[in-house]
Design a protein around this motif. Structure first.
Motif, PDB file in Angstrom:
ATOM      1  N   ALA A 156      52.118  34.135  41.750  1.00 11.55           N
ATOM      2  CA  ALA A 156      51.491  35.675  42.236  1.00 11.55           C
ATOM      3  C   ALA A 156      50.771  34.995  43.283  1.00 11.55           C
ATOM      4  N   ARG A 157      50.188  35.365  44.346  1.00  6.82           N
ATOM      5  CA  ARG A 157      49.256  36.103  45.487  1.00  6.82           C
ATOM      6  C   ARG A 157      48.014  36.903  45.489  1.00  6.82           C
ATOM      7  N   ILE A 158      47.435  35.937  45.212  1.00  6.25           N
ATOM      8  CA  ILE A 158      46.119  36.654  45.264  1.00  6.25           C
ATOM      9  C   ILE A 158      45.162  36.797  47.015  1.00  6.25           C
ATOM     10  N   ALA A 159      44.194  37.670  47.118  1.00  7.45           N
ATOM     11  CA  ALA A 159      43.995  37.907  48.682  1.00  7.45           C
ATOM     12  C   ALA A 159      42.803  38.925  48.567  1.00  7.45           C
ATOM     13  N   GLY A 163      37.296  44.839  55.023  1.00  6.52           N
ATOM     14  CA  GLY A 163      37.902  45.559  55.682  1.00  6.52           C
ATOM     15  C   GLY A 163      39.701  45.406  56.026  1.00  6.52           C
ATOM     16  N   GLU A 164      39.847  45.419  57.065  1.00 10.09           N
ATOM     17  CA  GLU A 164      41.386  45.197  57.475  1.00 10.09           C
ATOM     18  C   GLU A 164      41.717  43.447  57.599  1.00 10.09           C
ATOM     19  N   SER A 165      40.966  42.937  56.732  1.00  8.50           N
ATOM     20  CA  SER A 165      41.214  40.995  57.114  1.00  8.50           C
ATOM     21  C   SER A 165      41.536  40.597  55.965  1.00  8.50           C
ATOM     22  N   VAL A 166      42.297  39.246  55.489  1.00  2.57           N
ATOM     23  CA  VAL A 166      42.343  38.574  54.720  1.00  2.57           C
ATOM     24  C   VAL A 166      40.846  37.404  54.535  1.00  2.57           C
ATOM     25  N   VAL A 167      40.285  37.489  53.568  1.00  2.00           N
ATOM     26  CA  VAL A 167      38.860  36.413  53.634  1.00  2.00           C
ATOM     27  C   VAL A 167      39.717  35.298  53.300  1.00  2.00           C
ATOM     28  N   ALA A 168      39.804  35.751  51.754  1.00  2.00           N
ATOM     29  CA  ALA A 168      40.827  34.343  50.956  1.00  2.00           C
ATOM     30  C   ALA A 168      41.998  34.436  50.463  1.00  2.00           C
ATOM     31  N   ALA A 169      42.858  33.744  50.531  1.00  6.00           N
ATOM     32  CA  ALA A 169      43.908  33.989  49.928  1.00  6.00           C
ATOM     33  C   ALA A 169      44.283  32.460  48.641  1.00  6.00           C
ATOM     34  N   GLY A 170      45.063  32.499  48.044  1.00  4.30           N
ATOM     35  CA  GLY A 170      46.005  31.367  46.891  1.00  4.30           C
ATOM     36  C   GLY A 170      46.921  32.114  46.757  1.00  4.30           C
ATOM     37  N   SER A 171      47.993  31.298  46.074  1.00  2.13           N
ATOM     38  CA  SER A 171      49.128  31.926  45.429  1.00  2.13           C
ATOM     39  C   SER A 171      49.382  30.361  44.148  1.00  2.13           C
ATOM     40  N   GLU A 245      47.718  31.514  32.282  1.00  4.57           N
ATOM     41  CA  GLU A 245      46.538  30.589  32.594  1.00  4.57           C
ATOM     42  C   GLU A 245      45.925  30.269  34.396  1.00  4.57           C
ATOM     43  N   SER A 246      47.222  29.730  34.415  1.00  6.47           N
ATOM     44  CA  SER A 246      47.986  29.623  35.931  1.00  6.47           C
ATOM     45  C   SER A 246      47.426  30.536  36.867  1.00  6.47           C
ATOM     46  N   ILE A 247      47.931  31.549  36.925  1.00  5.46           N
ATOM     47  CA  ILE A 247      47.295  32.240  37.711  1.00  5.46           C
ATOM     48  C   ILE A 247      45.845  33.069  37.709  1.00  5.46           C
ATOM     49  N   ALA A 248      45.055  32.775  36.715  1.00  5.62           N
ATOM     50  CA  ALA A 248      43.698  32.952  36.216  1.00  5.62           C
ATOM     51  C   ALA A 248      43.008  31.938  36.999  1.00  5.62           C
ATOM     52  N   ARG A 249      43.115  30.302  37.455  1.00 11.95           N
ATOM     53  CA  ARG A 249      42.997  29.699  38.179  1.00 11.95           C
ATOM     54  C   ARG A 249      42.952  29.511  39.335  1.00 11.95           C
ATOM     55  N   ALA A 250      44.147  30.280  39.632  1.00  8.36           N
ATOM     56  CA  ALA A 250      44.208  30.295  40.758  1.00  8.36           C
ATOM     57  C   ALA A 250      42.997  31.362  41.674  1.00  8.36           C
ATOM     58  N   ALA A 251      42.879  32.716  41.244  1.00  7.44           N
ATOM     59  CA  ALA A 251      42.310  33.899  41.188  1.00  7.44           C
ATOM     60  C   ALA A 251      40.596  33.070  40.949  1.00  7.44           C
ATOM     61  N   VAL A 252      40.110  32.572  40.761  1.00  2.61           N
ATOM     62  CA  VAL A 252      39.265  31.615  40.369  1.00  2.61           C
ATOM     63  C   VAL A 252      38.745  31.463  41.544  1.00  2.61           C
ATOM     64  N   GLU A 253      39.662  30.404  42.218  1.00  2.00           N
ATOM     65  CA  GLU A 253      39.905  29.088  42.848  1.00  2.00           C
ATOM     66  C   GLU A 253      39.675  30.049  44.418  1.00  2.00           C
ATOM     67  N   THR A 254      40.691  30.876  44.314  1.00  5.76           N
ATOM     68  CA  THR A 254      40.162  31.964  45.900  1.00  5.76           C
ATOM     69  C   THR A 254      38.693  32.690  46.233  1.00  5.76           C
ATOM     70  N   ARG A 285      42.621  42.390  30.617  1.00  9.64           N
ATOM     71  CA  ARG A 285      42.004  41.661  29.593  1.00  9.64           C
ATOM     72  C   ARG A 285      41.627  40.519  29.697  1.00  9.64           C
ATOM     73  N   ARG A 286      42.524  39.304  29.524  1.00  8.03           N
ATOM     74  CA  ARG A 286      42.863  37.571  30.046  1.00  8.03           C
ATOM     75  C   ARG A 286      41.941  37.282  31.982  1.00  8.03           C
ATOM     76  N   LEU A 287      42.887  37.935  32.388  1.00 10.75           N
ATOM     77  CA  LEU A 287      41.984  37.781  34.098  1.00 10.75           C
ATOM     78  C   LEU A 287      40.506  38.555  33.290  1.00 10.75           C
ATOM     79  N   ARG A 288      40.261  39.137  33.128  1.00 15.33           N
ATOM     80  CA  ARG A 288      38.023  40.027  32.999  1.00 15.33           C
ATOM     81  C   ARG A 288      37.346  38.711  32.789  1.00 15.33           C
ATOM     82  N   GLU A 289      38.528  38.342  31.333  1.00 10.49           N
ATOM     83  CA  GLU A 289      37.426  36.982  30.819  1.00 10.49           C
ATOM     84  C   GLU A 289      37.039  36.314  31.609  1.00 10.49           C
ATOM     85  N   THR A 290      38.338  35.650  32.610  1.00  8.58           N
ATOM     86  CA  THR A 290      37.994  34.572  33.527  1.00  8.58           C
ATOM     87  C   THR A 290      37.930  35.009  34.443  1.00  8.58           C
ATOM     88  N   LEU A 291      37.475  35.604  35.102  1.00 10.79           N
ATOM     89  CA  LEU A 291      36.361  35.820  36.776  1.00 10.79           C
ATOM     90  C   LEU A 291      35.314  36.679  35.821  1.00 10.79           C
TER      91      LEU A 291
END
Length: 328
Positions: A156-159, A163-171, A245-254, A285-291
C-alpha cells in the motif's frame, strides 16, 4: 507512419497490466502472469491465457511494486501485451509508464531497459502517485493538499500531493494479497478448511457487494473434498483487521510529515482510495476513524493509474510538467 506505433500508456501492476491507447481508452486488462511448464520451465502463456491453463504448470508473477522483479519474464510479458494491442508486429510505440515513489535510480533504469527491450520506441515515466490522482479525478492545478492511498497486490502506497508535487509519501508491505491471506487464515483457524489464493481473492471482492454472507469453496484436508462454506461478511471484516491497521498507521505517519497548512486541507478534502484493495468492505470507515478525515473510494479504483497515465498520453502538455526522466 503507422509502423512507428501508437502512443500508449501502460499500468504495469503486480496483479494486472492495463494498456491505454491514445483517445481510445483502456483496451487491454489482463493478469500480470506468466505460465511456465512445471518440468522444463518453458514459457507457455501470458496474461489471461496463462490463468486458463491447467495442471503441470507454474504461474510466475514477474512484477512487484510496479517494477520488474524478473527482468526477462517481465520483458517478454510486456512485449506480448504490446503486440496484442498493435496491428503490426514491427510497430514500436511511444510508451508512458508509472514510476513508484520509492524507486531508486537503478529501479528507474531497469524499468526503462525492460520497456525498450520489449520494443517500445521511447519511454516516459510519470510519478505513480500523480497518475493515480489524475485517474481518480483529483484537481492538481492548485496547491491545496490531496491524499491518495493506493492499495495494490503487494503493498500500500500513501502520498500527499500539493499541486503536481509529492510532499510526503509512505508505504507498507501489506496490500491486497495480505488481506486475502488473512481471510484464508481465518477460514483455516475457524473451520479447519483450506482456501486457495484465487478463492480468497474472490471472497474479498464479493464481500464488497453488499451481501451479509458469501459462499466460499474450501478444501477439506481430511477428506480431500471441496466444501462450500457460508462466511459472514462481518467475520471477513474482523479477520482483515491487522493488515488494514498497518495501512492506517502508515497513512497517519505520512500526514504527520506534512506542513500544518496541508494537514488542514486534508481535514476538508480527505483521502481517496485506489487500487484493488480499495474494494475491501469497511476499509473506508476504518481509515476515516483513524485519520479523522473524509475517505472515499475512487469511482474506478482498479483503473485509476491507467486512466491517469492515459491522460498524460492524451494531453501531452502534462508530460512536460512531470519531469521524472525519459522522453516521449
Amino acid at each position: 507512419m503507422r509502423l512507428l506505433g501508437r502512443d500508449l500508456a501502460m499500468d504495469l501492476g503486480a496483479a494486472s497490466t492495463r494498456i491505454y491507447v491514445k483517445r481510445r481508452g483502456i483496451v487491454l486488462d489482463e493478469p500480470s502472469a506468466v505460465m511456465c511448464d512445471g518440468r522444463t520451465g518453458k514459457i507457455i502463456g501470458f496474461g489471461s491465457e496463462a490463468a486458463a491453463l491447467g495442471g503441470g504448470t507454474r504461474t510466475c508473477w514477474p512484477v512487484r511494486g510496479g517494477l520488474p522483479a524478473d527482468a526477462e519474464l517481465a520483458r517478454r510479458m510486456i512485449r506480448h501485451f504490446l503486440r496484442k494491442v498493435h496491428w503490426h508486429p514491427y510497430s514500436r510505440p511511444r510508451l508512458v509508464l508509472a514510476l513508484p515513489g520509492e524507486s531508486t535510480p537503478i529501479d528507474r533504469a531497469a524499468l526503462h531497459d525492460v520497456a525498450y527491450e520489449a520494443e517500445a520506441r521511447t519511454v516516459r515515466l510519470v510519478p505513480h502517485a500523480l497518475a493515480a490522482a489524475l485517474g481518480a479525478g483529483l484537481t492538481l492545478t492548485d496547491f491545496a493538499g490531496n491524499m491518495v492511498i493506493d492499495i495494490g497486490r503487494d503493498a500500500a502506497r500513501i502520498a500527499v500531493l500539493s499541486g503536481e508535487s509529492v510532499v510526503a509519501a509512505g508505504s507498507v508491505p501489506y496490500g491486497g494479497r495480505a488481506v486475502s491471506r488473512a481471510i484464508a487464515r481465518h477460514v483455516e483457524q475457524e473451520h479447519g478448511l483450506l482456501l486457495n489464493d484465487a478463492e480468497a481473492e474472490s471472497a474479498k471482492r464479493r464481500a464488497s457487494g453488499g451481501d451479509r454472507e458469501i459462499v466460499v469453496r474450501a478444501h477439506d484436508p481430511d477428506t480431500g473434498r471441496v466444501r462450500e462454506l457460508l462466511l459472514p461478511v462481518q467475520r471477513i471484516f474482523e479477520a482483515t483487521g491487522p493488515p488494514v491497521e498497518s495501512i492506517a498507521r502508515a497513512a497517519v505517519e505520512t500526514v504527520e510529515l506534512c506542513p500544518p497548512e496541508l494537514t488542514a486541507d486534508l481535514g476538508e478534502r480527505g483521502a481517496v482510495l485506489v487500487g484493488g484493495g480499495a474494494l475491501l468492505p469497511g476499509l473506508g470507515r476504518r481509515l476515516r476513524e483513524t485519520l479523522c478525515m473524509p475517505v472515499r473510494r475512487a469511482e474506478r479504483p482498479l483503473e485509476c493509474v491507467a486512466l491517469g497515465l492515459g491522460r498524460c498520453v492524451d494531453e501531452l502538455g502534462l508530460l512536460g510538467r512531470f519531469r521524472t526522466g525519459g522522453r516521449l
